[in-house]
Write a protein that holds these residues in place. Sequence first.
Motif, mmCIF file in Angstrom:
data_model
loop_
_atom_site.group_PDB
_atom_site.id
_atom_site.type_symbol
_atom_site.label_atom_id
_atom_site.label_comp_id
_atom_site.label_asym_id
_atom_site.label_seq_id
_atom_site.Cartn_x
_atom_site.Cartn_y
_atom_site.Cartn_z
ATOM 1 N N VAL A 79 0.845 -1.192 0.000
ATOM 2 C CA VAL A 79 0.000 0.000 0.000
ATOM 3 C C VAL A 79 0.877 1.237 0.000
ATOM 4 C CG1 VAL A 79 -1.755 1.289 1.251
ATOM 5 C CG2 VAL A 79 -1.824 -1.220 1.251
ATOM 6 N N GLN A 80 0.565 2.173 -0.857
ATOM 7 C CA GLN A 80 1.224 3.474 -0.847
ATOM 8 C C GLN A 80 0.241 4.512 -0.319
ATOM 9 O OE1 GLN A 80 1.247 1.677 -4.078
ATOM 10 N NE2 GLN A 80 2.970 0.608 -3.136
ATOM 11 N N ALA A 131 -4.772 9.311 0.820
ATOM 12 C CA ALA A 131 -5.165 8.525 -0.347
ATOM 13 C C ALA A 131 -4.252 7.315 -0.468
ATOM 14 C CB ALA A 131 -5.084 9.376 -1.602
ATOM 15 N N ALA A 132 -4.858 6.164 -0.643
ATOM 16 C CA ALA A 132 -4.098 4.922 -0.737
ATOM 17 C C ALA A 132 -4.136 4.376 -2.154
ATOM 18 C CB ALA A 132 -4.659 3.888 0.223
ATOM 19 N N SER A 133 -3.056 3.780 -2.542
ATOM 20 C CA SER A 133 -3.011 3.052 -3.811
ATOM 21 C C SER A 133 -2.434 1.675 -3.541
ATOM 22 C CB SER A 133 -2.160 3.798 -4.839
ATOM 23 O OG SER A 133 -0.831 3.957 -4.367
ATOM 24 N N GLY A 134 -2.696 0.776 -4.433
ATOM 25 C CA GLY A 134 -2.268 -0.592 -4.207
ATOM 26 C C GLY A 134 -3.460 -1.457 -3.862
ATOM 27 N N ARG A 135 -3.162 -2.662 -3.551
ATOM 28 C CA ARG A 135 -4.228 -3.625 -3.367
ATOM 29 C C ARG A 135 -4.707 -3.733 -1.936
ATOM 30 N NH1 ARG A 135 -1.455 -9.150 -5.025
ATOM 31 N NH2 ARG A 135 -3.294 -10.024 -3.996
ATOM 32 N N PHE A 186 -6.793 -2.296 0.168
ATOM 33 C CA PHE A 186 -6.894 -1.207 1.154
ATOM 34 C C PHE A 186 -7.920 -1.547 2.217
ATOM 35 C CE2 PHE A 186 -6.983 2.962 2.921
ATOM 36 C CZ PHE A 186 -8.317 3.285 3.119
ATOM 37 N N SER A 187 -9.037 -2.115 1.805
ATOM 38 C CA SER A 187 -10.124 -2.379 2.749
ATOM 39 C C SER A 187 -9.759 -3.440 3.774
ATOM 40 C CB SER A 187 -11.383 -2.791 1.996
ATOM 41 O OG SER A 187 -11.146 -3.966 1.256
ATOM 42 N N GLY A 188 -8.681 -4.152 3.548
ATOM 43 C CA GLY A 188 -8.253 -5.164 4.501
ATOM 44 C C GLY A 188 -7.373 -4.634 5.621
ATOM 45 N N TYR A 189 -7.024 -3.367 5.560
ATOM 46 C CA TYR A 189 -6.128 -2.780 6.546
ATOM 47 C C TYR A 189 -6.877 -1.879 7.516
ATOM 48 C CZ TYR A 189 -2.127 -4.207 3.696
ATOM 49 O OH TYR A 189 -1.188 -4.933 3.002
ATOM 50 N N ARG A 233 -13.325 6.654 7.001
ATOM 51 C CA ARG A 233 -12.722 6.060 5.816
ATOM 52 C C ARG A 233 -13.792 5.764 4.781
ATOM 53 N NH1 ARG A 233 -9.696 0.812 7.502
ATOM 54 N NH2 ARG A 233 -9.367 0.601 5.246
ATOM 55 N N ASP A 234 -13.355 5.725 3.538
ATOM 56 C CA ASP A 234 -14.215 5.355 2.413
ATOM 57 C C ASP A 234 -13.466 4.303 1.624
ATOM 58 O OD1 ASP A 234 -15.605 5.142 0.009
ATOM 59 O OD2 ASP A 234 -16.241 7.239 0.050
ATOM 60 N N ASN A 235 -13.831 3.058 1.814
ATOM 61 C CA ASN A 235 -13.093 1.975 1.148
ATOM 62 C C ASN A 235 -13.267 1.987 -0.359
ATOM 63 O OD1 ASN A 235 -11.968 1.051 3.539
ATOM 64 N ND2 ASN A 235 -13.556 -0.489 3.878
ATOM 65 N N SER A 236 -14.377 2.510 -0.844
ATOM 66 C CA SER A 236 -14.576 2.567 -2.286
ATOM 67 C C SER A 236 -13.642 3.580 -2.938
ATOM 68 C CB SER A 236 -16.023 2.907 -2.607
ATOM 69 O OG SER A 236 -16.335 4.222 -2.184
ATOM 70 N N LYS A 237 -13.284 4.612 -2.200
ATOM 71 C CA LYS A 237 -12.373 5.638 -2.714
ATOM 72 C C LYS A 237 -10.947 5.431 -2.224
ATOM 73 C CE LYS A 237 -15.926 9.226 -3.008
ATOM 74 N NZ LYS A 237 -16.336 10.582 -2.559
ATOM 75 N N LYS A 238 -10.755 4.473 -1.318
ATOM 76 C CA LYS A 238 -9.437 4.204 -0.753
ATOM 77 C C LYS A 238 -8.880 5.441 -0.048
ATOM 78 C CE LYS A 238 -8.062 0.507 -3.925
ATOM 79 N NZ LYS A 238 -6.995 0.008 -4.823
ATOM 80 N N THR A 239 -9.699 6.045 0.762
ATOM 81 C CA THR A 239 -9.260 7.219 1.499
ATOM 82 C C THR A 239 -9.598 7.084 2.983
ATOM 83 O OG1 THR A 239 -11.334 8.374 1.073
ATOM 84 C CG2 THR A 239 -9.527 8.780 -0.466
ATOM 85 N N VAL A 240 -8.800 7.749 3.791
ATOM 86 C CA VAL A 240 -9.094 7.876 5.216
ATOM 87 C C VAL A 240 -8.863 9.327 5.593
ATOM 88 C CG1 VAL A 240 -6.768 7.137 5.862
ATOM 89 C CG2 VAL A 240 -8.604 7.047 7.540
#
Length: 122
Positions: free
Chosen positions: A2-3, A23-27, A29-32, A72-79
Motif C-alpha cells: 500500500v502506498q 489517499a491509498a493506492s495498491g491492493r 486497502f479495505s483489509g487494513y 474512511r471510504d473503502n470505495s475511494k481508498k481514502t481515510v
Amino acid sequence: QVQLVESGGGLVQAGGSLRLSCAASGRAFSGYAMGWFRQAPGKEREFVAAISWSGGHTYYSDSVDGRFTISRDNSKKTVDLQMNSLKPDDTAVYYCAAGTGPYSSADYYGYWGQGTQVTVSS
C-alpha cells in the motif's frame, strides 16, 4: 503493498479546523486498519486516531478525543481526519498509516505516508 499520500495540512489559528486526507493506492486497502499519528519537533511520534478495516470501530488518544474524527471510504481508498477546536499543542507532522489492527502502537503499522505539516497558531 500500500502506498499512502497525505494532504490537507496547513496553518490555522487556534480554535479553527482542518481536514486531513490520506489517499491509498495498491491492493487490499479495505483489509487494513488505518491510523493517524503525529510527531512534533523534539518529541516522539504519538498515536492520534485509528479506524478498523470496516470503519465500524474508531479509537482516539485522550488528547484529541471529542475534537477529532477519523473516517474512511473503502470505495475511494481514502481515510480522513477531521480536526476541530485545534490547539497550538496539535502542531506536528501528521502521518497516515496502514496496519494489521486499529491499535495505538506504531509497531502494528507497516505502511506509512510521507506526512503533512499542521501548524496551529495562538
